[in-house]
Structures are given as structure tokens and as C-alpha cells.
Write a protein that holds these residues in place. Sequence first.
Motif, PDB file in Angstrom:
ATOM      1  N   ASP A  61       0.831  -1.195   0.000  1.00  0.00           N
ATOM      2  CA  ASP A  61       0.000   0.000   0.000  1.00  0.00           C
ATOM      3  C   ASP A  61       0.878   1.262   0.000  1.00  0.00           C
ATOM      4  O   ASP A  61       1.847   1.347   0.758  1.00  0.00           O
ATOM      5  CB  ASP A  61      -0.896  -0.013   1.240  1.00  0.00           C
ATOM      6  CG  ASP A  61      -1.917   1.104   1.196  1.00  0.00           C
ATOM      7  OD1 ASP A  61      -1.531   2.247   1.485  1.00  0.00           O
ATOM      8  OD2 ASP A  61      -3.088   0.826   0.892  1.00  0.00           O
ATOM      9  N   PRO A  62       0.541   2.254  -0.822  1.00  0.00           N
ATOM     10  CA  PRO A  62       1.329   3.499  -0.860  1.00  0.00           C
ATOM     11  C   PRO A  62       1.446   4.174   0.496  1.00  0.00           C
ATOM     12  O   PRO A  62       2.488   4.767   0.819  1.00  0.00           O
ATOM     13  CB  PRO A  62       0.541   4.370  -1.856  1.00  0.00           C
ATOM     14  CG  PRO A  62      -0.144   3.391  -2.740  1.00  0.00           C
ATOM     15  CD  PRO A  62      -0.512   2.239  -1.858  1.00  0.00           C
ATOM     16  N   GLN A  63       0.378   4.091   1.289  1.00  0.00           N
ATOM     17  CA  GLN A  63       0.433   4.705   2.619  1.00  0.00           C
ATOM     18  C   GLN A  63       1.441   3.987   3.506  1.00  0.00           C
ATOM     19  O   GLN A  63       2.162   4.616   4.293  1.00  0.00           O
ATOM     20  CB  GLN A  63      -0.953   4.681   3.259  1.00  0.00           C
ATOM     21  CG  GLN A  63      -1.948   5.643   2.626  1.00  0.00           C
ATOM     22  CD  GLN A  63      -3.258   5.686   3.369  1.00  0.00           C
ATOM     23  OE1 GLN A  63      -3.600   4.763   4.116  1.00  0.00           O
ATOM     24  NE2 GLN A  63      -3.998   6.762   3.179  1.00  0.00           N
ATOM     25  N   ASP A  64       1.505   2.648   3.367  1.00  0.00           N
ATOM     26  CA  ASP A  64       2.483   1.885   4.134  1.00  0.00           C
ATOM     27  C   ASP A  64       3.904   2.252   3.698  1.00  0.00           C
ATOM     28  O   ASP A  64       4.820   2.367   4.525  1.00  0.00           O
ATOM     29  CB  ASP A  64       2.266   0.382   3.941  1.00  0.00           C
ATOM     30  CG  ASP A  64       1.000  -0.102   4.635  1.00  0.00           C
ATOM     31  OD1 ASP A  64       0.538   0.591   5.562  1.00  0.00           O
ATOM     32  OD2 ASP A  64       0.485  -1.165   4.241  1.00  0.00           O
ATOM     33  N   LEU A  65       4.091   2.427   2.391  1.00  0.00           N
ATOM     34  CA  LEU A  65       5.408   2.827   1.882  1.00  0.00           C
ATOM     35  C   LEU A  65       5.823   4.184   2.426  1.00  0.00           C
ATOM     36  O   LEU A  65       6.983   4.388   2.814  1.00  0.00           O
ATOM     37  CB  LEU A  65       5.384   2.860   0.354  1.00  0.00           C
ATOM     38  CG  LEU A  65       5.354   1.511  -0.369  1.00  0.00           C
ATOM     39  CD1 LEU A  65       5.159   1.713  -1.866  1.00  0.00           C
ATOM     40  CD2 LEU A  65       6.648   0.745  -0.105  1.00  0.00           C
ATOM     41  N   ASP A  66       4.891   5.110   2.456  1.00  0.00           N
ATOM     42  CA  ASP A  66       5.180   6.440   2.995  1.00  0.00           C
ATOM     43  C   ASP A  66       5.554   6.354   4.473  1.00  0.00           C
ATOM     44  O   ASP A  66       6.481   7.039   4.940  1.00  0.00           O
ATOM     45  CB  ASP A  66       3.975   7.360   2.814  1.00  0.00           C
ATOM     46  CG  ASP A  66       3.746   7.737   1.358  1.00  0.00           C
ATOM     47  OD1 ASP A  66       4.707   7.603   0.561  1.00  0.00           O
ATOM     48  OD2 ASP A  66       2.618   8.162   1.027  1.00  0.00           O
ATOM     49  N   LEU A  67       4.827   5.510   5.197  1.00  0.00           N
ATOM     50  CA  LEU A  67       5.101   5.349   6.626  1.00  0.00           C
ATOM     51  C   LEU A  67       6.492   4.762   6.843  1.00  0.00           C
ATOM     52  O   LEU A  67       7.264   5.251   7.678  1.00  0.00           O
ATOM     53  CB  LEU A  67       4.042   4.446   7.268  1.00  0.00           C
ATOM     54  CG  LEU A  67       4.263   4.099   8.756  1.00  0.00           C
ATOM     55  CD1 LEU A  67       4.252   5.373   9.600  1.00  0.00           C
ATOM     56  CD2 LEU A  67       3.210   3.120   9.245  1.00  0.00           C
ATOM     57  N   ILE A  68       6.806   3.723   6.072  1.00  0.00           N
ATOM     58  CA  ILE A  68       8.113   3.070   6.210  1.00  0.00           C
ATOM     59  C   ILE A  68       9.239   4.027   5.832  1.00  0.00           C
ATOM     60  O   ILE A  68      10.266   4.113   6.522  1.00  0.00           O
ATOM     61  CB  ILE A  68       8.163   1.805   5.337  1.00  0.00           C
ATOM     62  CG1 ILE A  68       7.211   0.745   5.900  1.00  0.00           C
ATOM     63  CG2 ILE A  68       9.584   1.250   5.275  1.00  0.00           C
ATOM     64  CD1 ILE A  68       7.049  -0.471   5.008  1.00  0.00           C
ATOM     65  N   ASN A  69       9.045   4.745   4.737  1.00  0.00           N
ATOM     66  CA  ASN A  69      10.064   5.723   4.330  1.00  0.00           C
ATOM     67  C   ASN A  69      10.259   6.786   5.393  1.00  0.00           C
ATOM     68  O   ASN A  69      11.387   7.233   5.665  1.00  0.00           O
ATOM     69  CB  ASN A  69       9.670   6.376   3.008  1.00  0.00           C
ATOM     70  CG  ASN A  69      10.042   5.535   1.805  1.00  0.00           C
ATOM     71  OD1 ASN A  69      11.069   4.866   1.824  1.00  0.00           O
ATOM     72  ND2 ASN A  69       9.221   5.557   0.767  1.00  0.00           N
ATOM     73  N   GLY A  70       9.153   7.208   6.004  1.00  0.00           N
ATOM     74  CA  GLY A  70       9.240   8.203   7.067  1.00  0.00           C
ATOM     75  C   GLY A  70      10.026   7.688   8.256  1.00  0.00           C
ATOM     76  O   GLY A  70      10.846   8.415   8.840  1.00  0.00           O
ATOM     77  N   LEU A  71       9.787   6.432   8.633  1.00  0.00           N
ATOM     78  CA  LEU A  71      10.515   5.823   9.754  1.00  0.00           C
ATOM     79  C   LEU A  71      11.997   5.669   9.434  1.00  0.00           C
ATOM     80  O   LEU A  71      12.855   5.912  10.287  1.00  0.00           O
ATOM     81  CB  LEU A  71       9.903   4.457  10.092  1.00  0.00           C
ATOM     82  CG  LEU A  71       8.487   4.474  10.680  1.00  0.00           C
ATOM     83  CD1 LEU A  71       7.944   3.050  10.809  1.00  0.00           C
ATOM     84  CD2 LEU A  71       8.465   5.171  12.040  1.00  0.00           C
ATOM     85  N   LEU A  72      12.299   5.264   8.192  1.00  0.00           N
ATOM     86  CA  LEU A  72      13.696   5.126   7.784  1.00  0.00           C
ATOM     87  C   LEU A  72      14.422   6.463   7.811  1.00  0.00           C
ATOM     88  O   LEU A  72      15.568   6.558   8.268  1.00  0.00           O
ATOM     89  CB  LEU A  72      13.773   4.512   6.384  1.00  0.00           C
ATOM     90  CG  LEU A  72      13.372   3.038   6.255  1.00  0.00           C
ATOM     91  CD1 LEU A  72      13.344   2.622   4.786  1.00  0.00           C
ATOM     92  CD2 LEU A  72      14.329   2.145   7.040  1.00  0.00           C
ATOM     93  N   ASP A  73      13.757   7.495   7.326  1.00  0.00           N
ATOM     94  CA  ASP A  73      14.352   8.834   7.329  1.00  0.00           C
ATOM     95  C   ASP A  73      14.579   9.323   8.752  1.00  0.00           C
ATOM     96  O   ASP A  73      15.609   9.947   9.064  1.00  0.00           O
ATOM     97  CB  ASP A  73      13.452   9.816   6.576  1.00  0.00           C
ATOM     98  CG  ASP A  73      13.437   9.563   5.072  1.00  0.00           C
ATOM     99  OD1 ASP A  73      14.353   8.880   4.583  1.00  0.00           O
ATOM    100  OD2 ASP A  73      12.507  10.057   4.403  1.00  0.00           O
ATOM    101  N   SER A  74      13.606   9.030   9.605  1.00  0.00           N
ATOM    102  CA  SER A  74      13.715   9.451  11.010  1.00  0.00           C
ATOM    103  C   SER A  74      14.884   8.761  11.695  1.00  0.00           C
ATOM    104  O   SER A  74      15.656   9.398  12.432  1.00  0.00           O
ATOM    105  CB  SER A  74      12.414   9.142  11.750  1.00  0.00           C
ATOM    106  OG  SER A  74      12.520   9.497  13.114  1.00  0.00           O
ATOM    107  N   ASP A  75      15.048   7.448  11.445  1.00  0.00           N
ATOM    108  CA  ASP A  75      16.165   6.701  12.031  1.00  0.00           C
ATOM    109  C   ASP A  75      17.506   7.210  11.511  1.00  0.00           C
ATOM    110  O   ASP A  75      18.473   7.341  12.262  1.00  0.00           O
ATOM    111  CB  ASP A  75      16.031   5.211  11.712  1.00  0.00           C
ATOM    112  CG  ASP A  75      15.073   4.493  12.642  1.00  0.00           C
ATOM    113  OD1 ASP A  75      14.546   5.152  13.557  1.00  0.00           O
ATOM    114  OD2 ASP A  75      14.847   3.285  12.452  1.00  0.00           O
ATOM    115  N   ALA A  76      17.559   7.490  10.212  1.00  0.00           N
ATOM    116  CA  ALA A  76      18.804   7.985   9.618  1.00  0.00           C
ATOM    117  C   ALA A  76      19.185   9.335  10.209  1.00  0.00           C
ATOM    118  O   ALA A  76      20.364   9.606  10.491  1.00  0.00           O
ATOM    119  CB  ALA A  76      18.651   8.088   8.102  1.00  0.00           C
TER     120      ALA A  76
END
Length: 223
Positions: A2-17
Motif C-alpha cells: 500500500d502506498p500509505q504503508d510505503l510512505d510510513l516506512i520511508n518516514g521511519l527510515l528517514d527518522s532513524d537515519a
Amino acid sequence: MDPQDLDLINGLLDSDADLRERIKEHVIDFDKRTRTMVGMLNKVHSTASAEIPTLLDSVRPVLHSCQDTTAALAAIIPPNQFWRWKDMWNNSLRASVFSAVLIEFLANGTLLSLASVSEQLGIKEEWSDRFVLSVEDYLHGLISMINELSRLAVNAVTLGDYDAPIRISIFVKELFAGFSMLNLKNDILRRRFDSLKYDIKKIEEVVYDVSLRKLASPPTKPA
């Protein structure tokens, strides 16, 4: 996906980085401070015993300045994520423990407890889920101190301090006895502890030589 799931995951990855980079900045600062302390303390091998208090006085402000870094790290680590990020600052923290306990021994001939080291580094109890001094990191610092004291036992004699090896020997043997009663399950920590027998042997050889030549002061009889 789901695009929303992708956005959420990308957001979490960016936050961790982003968090990793912020932690890295403080760890670099921490590492600079600890390298400075270790470098300054290395001078003990070429410093006369009478001048050691002055040397230690010059190192203590650097040790106390580490409180700024520990506070900065504690401020950015999210709750309950200490174990997730601790590997980033392990080496710097262990070096700071080494510096603190070595200063204490050289100044007073005593062992600085885990709680006292934490206090000197400004580590607060309320940070327990974000930034703490773990038992393993404390023990690694103690082992590094023993490694350094085995060097000092030799170099102190070169500088004419024949009593130092005896003081070091008594202290290290008591510390080793304490280590022997611990149930060490960490493989790296266990291997480092096992290697201490070579440091003790090195110290004992110096003590034997000094005693054989009757260079050290005779033991003081109890009153």
C-alpha cells in the motif's frame, strides 16, 4: 504494498537515519574528549611520582566535560531505545571509564565504583532507558586500567619509583579476585579477563625483581 504503508516506512527510515547522524555527531565529540584524556594519562609513564597529582589535575576537567556529551546523548535517545543505539558510543564510554578509574587509583589507590563513575560522567538514574553505564562497559574499563597498570609497573621502576609496582600488584590482585567471582557470559569480556593473567605475571616479575634487589621500602608493621 500500500502506498500509505510505503510512505510510513520511508518516514521511519528517514527518522532513524536523521537520529543516527545526530547521535554520531555527539559520539565524535565524546571520542575526541576520551582520546584527549587517554593521551594525557599516557604521560604517567614518563612522569615522576611527585608530578602525577599535577598531571591528574589537568585531566579531571576533561573528564568532567564529558558530562555535556552524556547529557546531549540522553536528550536525543528516544525512550526505551538504549540497547538499540548503545553500540555507537560503547568505545568512547569505556575509554571514559578507563580514564576515571585510572585517575582514582593514581590519586588515592582505590577503586571507583560503577555508581561513582556514572556520577562523574553525569549519568542520571532517570536516563535508565536511554543512556546508562552498563556493567559490561564498566568492566571493560577496569580491564583496560589493569592493562595500563602492568605497563606502569615497569615504567615506574625506570623512573625510580620502586614502591609503585608493589602498590599496583596488591590492587590488581584484589581486583582480579573480584573478577574471578563473576559469572562472565559475554565472550569478549571473558577473553579479556582471561588475558589478565599475563598482566599479573608481568607485574609479579617486576615486584620480584624489585624485592630481590631490596629497592622497595620495607613493609610498615601494624601498630
